[in-house]
Design a protein around this motif. Structure first.
Motif, PDB file in Angstrom:
ATOM      1  N   SER A 183      32.958 -12.037  55.541  1.00  0.00           N
ATOM      2  CA  SER A 183      31.955 -12.378  54.545  1.00  0.00           C
ATOM      3  C   SER A 183      32.028 -11.398  53.389  1.00  0.00           C
ATOM      4  CB  SER A 183      30.560 -12.357  55.176  1.00  0.00           C
ATOM      5  OG  SER A 183      30.299 -11.084  55.734  1.00  0.00           O
ATOM      6  N   LYS A 184      31.467 -11.814  52.300  1.00  0.00           N
ATOM      7  CA  LYS A 184      31.460 -10.974  51.108  1.00  0.00           C
ATOM      8  C   LYS A 184      30.590  -9.742  51.346  1.00  0.00           C
ATOM      9  CE  LYS A 184      32.888 -11.078  46.729  1.00  0.00           C
ATOM     10  NZ  LYS A 184      34.289 -11.308  46.334  1.00  0.00           N
ATOM     11  N   PRO A 185      31.037  -8.554  50.982  1.00  0.00           N
ATOM     12  CA  PRO A 185      30.197  -7.361  51.158  1.00  0.00           C
ATOM     13  C   PRO A 185      28.888  -7.500  50.387  1.00  0.00           C
ATOM     14  CG  PRO A 185      32.463  -6.744  50.666  1.00  0.00           C
ATOM     15  CD  PRO A 185      32.366  -8.220  50.447  1.00  0.00           C
ATOM     16  N   THR A 186      27.831  -6.940  50.953  1.00  0.00           N
ATOM     17  CA  THR A 186      26.513  -7.001  50.335  1.00  0.00           C
ATOM     18  C   THR A 186      26.173  -5.657  49.704  1.00  0.00           C
ATOM     19  OG1 THR A 186      25.377  -6.307  52.356  1.00  0.00           O
ATOM     20  CG2 THR A 186      25.790  -8.673  52.068  1.00  0.00           C
ATOM     21  N   SER A 187      25.095  -5.656  48.925  1.00  0.00           N
ATOM     22  CA  SER A 187      24.663  -4.410  48.292  1.00  0.00           C
ATOM     23  C   SER A 187      24.245  -3.378  49.326  1.00  0.00           C
ATOM     24  CB  SER A 187      23.503  -4.682  47.332  1.00  0.00           C
ATOM     25  OG  SER A 187      22.412  -5.267  48.020  1.00  0.00           O
ATOM     26  N   SER A 188      23.741  -3.842  50.470  1.00  0.00           N
ATOM     27  CA  SER A 188      23.360  -2.883  51.516  1.00  0.00           C
ATOM     28  C   SER A 188      24.587  -2.194  52.107  1.00  0.00           C
ATOM     29  CB  SER A 188      22.570  -3.593  52.623  1.00  0.00           C
ATOM     30  OG  SER A 188      23.352  -4.605  53.233  1.00  0.00           O
ATOM     31  N   ASP A 189      25.715  -2.903  52.191  1.00  0.00           N
ATOM     32  CA  ASP A 189      26.962  -2.274  52.656  1.00  0.00           C
ATOM     33  C   ASP A 189      27.384  -1.162  51.697  1.00  0.00           C
ATOM     34  OD1 ASP A 189      27.126  -4.076  54.777  1.00  0.00           O
ATOM     35  OD2 ASP A 189      28.204  -5.545  53.569  1.00  0.00           O
ATOM     36  N   HIS A 190      27.331  -1.463  50.398  1.00  0.00           N
ATOM     37  CA  HIS A 190      27.699  -0.459  49.400  1.00  0.00           C
ATOM     38  C   HIS A 190      26.738   0.718  49.427  1.00  0.00           C
ATOM     39  CE1 HIS A 190      27.109   1.157  45.240  1.00  0.00           C
ATOM     40  NE2 HIS A 190      28.389   1.388  45.400  1.00  0.00           N
ATOM     41  N   THR A 191      25.441   0.446  49.533  1.00  0.00           N
ATOM     42  CA  THR A 191      24.447   1.516  49.539  1.00  0.00           C
ATOM     43  C   THR A 191      24.613   2.421  50.745  1.00  0.00           C
ATOM     44  OG1 THR A 191      22.861   0.123  48.347  1.00  0.00           O
ATOM     45  CG2 THR A 191      21.977   2.018  49.530  1.00  0.00           C
ATOM     46  N   ARG A 192      24.864   1.821  51.913  1.00  0.00           N
ATOM     47  CA  ARG A 192      25.010   2.629  53.124  1.00  0.00           C
ATOM     48  C   ARG A 192      26.203   3.585  53.010  1.00  0.00           C
ATOM     49  NH1 ARG A 192      28.181   2.410  57.595  1.00  0.00           N
ATOM     50  NH2 ARG A 192      29.196   0.494  56.849  1.00  0.00           N
ATOM     51  N   LEU A 193      27.347   3.060  52.581  1.00  0.00           N
ATOM     52  CA  LEU A 193      28.533   3.914  52.464  1.00  0.00           C
ATOM     53  C   LEU A 193      28.345   4.970  51.387  1.00  0.00           C
ATOM     54  CD1 LEU A 193      31.333   1.209  52.797  1.00  0.00           C
ATOM     55  CD2 LEU A 193      30.707   2.939  54.473  1.00  0.00           C
ATOM     56  N   SER A 194      27.710   4.598  50.283  1.00  0.00           N
ATOM     57  CA  SER A 194      27.481   5.557  49.202  1.00  0.00           C
ATOM     58  C   SER A 194      26.586   6.693  49.671  1.00  0.00           C
ATOM     59  CB  SER A 194      26.846   4.840  48.002  1.00  0.00           C
ATOM     60  OG  SER A 194      26.582   5.753  46.961  1.00  0.00           O
ATOM     61  N   GLU A 195      25.531   6.371  50.411  1.00  0.00           N
ATOM     62  CA  GLU A 195      24.623   7.408  50.900  1.00  0.00           C
ATOM     63  C   GLU A 195      25.319   8.328  51.902  1.00  0.00           C
ATOM     64  OE1 GLU A 195      21.321   5.318  52.498  1.00  0.00           O
ATOM     65  OE2 GLU A 195      20.380   4.964  50.540  1.00  0.00           O
TER      66      GLU A 195
END
Length: 233
Positions: free
Chosen positions: A174-186
């Motif tokens: 599935s397409k990555p979500t903003s929560s995926d990006h936020t989790r990795l960024s944090e």
């Protein structure tokens, strides 16, 4: 505008005047978020901003800069006495250059093994070239005789009562979500914070200093690649 990442939120503020001190920005953020003034740290471009008396220009804060707000928990009360029945904790030995280098390498290995694969997967999922390459009509020959191996396999599978082959994992991704990006960024920002907390005794530790500088550069590079892919999606 400048952007402040706090937990799962992103706050937006007008760019302060160039002569504004870091302490003024920290106070404004504490009032806005209702956090204790000394309970959080501010990170910009992989470096912790510590000197509240320095102007924001010293940290290269400009239009569209992004600052990470890390922490924000209430400070523990110093007036609460420890129960006398508990054994006293062992006094922690002061760090040495070798123990500091070992801690830096451990943190970097943790990023490489637990975060970099997830970042690679997210970046690959966002890359439009992946779908184009897979769906290219010239990627494989299509002669009529090419169906023979498939038919042979299917007949053998039916004879042995084997289940049909599973679809390719890429078809179910599935397409990555903003929560995926936020989790990795944090998680990457927290790693940078831990590396910054590994204080060095002085200039007599050049090897440890070089190790930490290289580790910060590598982790910051992973974070930049993640944010760059997300912005270009």
């Amino acid at each position: 505008m400048i952007h402040v990442k706090w937990d799962r939120e992103t706050l937006h503020f007008p760019v302060p005047p160039l002569e504004t001190k870091l302490g003024k920005l920290r106070t404004d953020l504490a009032e806005y978020t209702h956090l204790p003034l000394g309970s959080f740290k501010l990170i910009h471009a992989g470096a912790v901003m510590k000197d509240d008396s320095a102007p924001l220009t010293a940290y290269k804060i400009r239009e569209n800069s992004t600052i990470a707000l890390i922490g924000g928990h209430s400070l523990p009360s110093a007036s609460t006495p420890a129960p006398s029945s508990r054994p006293q904790p062992k006094v922690k030995e002061p760090p040495t250059e070798q123990s500091t280098i070992s801690a830096i390498r451990t943190e970097l290995d943790r990023v490489r093994t637990t975060l970099v694969p997830d970042v690679d997967a997210l970046v690959s999922a966002l890359a439009p070239s992946v779908a184009t390459t897979v769906s290219s009509p010239t990627s494989a020959p299509t002669p009529a005789s090419g169906n023979a191996p498939t038919q042979s396999f299917n007949s053998t599978a039916r004879a042995l009562h084997l289940p049909p082959p599973h679809p390719s994992p890429a078809s179910n991704s599935s397409k990555p979500t903003s929560s995926d990006h936020t989790r990795l960024s944090e998680l990457l920002l927290q790693s940078l914070l831990r590396l910054d907390a590994m204080h060095l005794a002085g200039s007599d530790w050049p090897e440890a200093r070089a190790e930490r500088k290289a580790a910060v550069r590598e982790v910051q590079g992973v974070l930049d690649r993640l944010d760059g892919a997300w912005s270009a999606r």
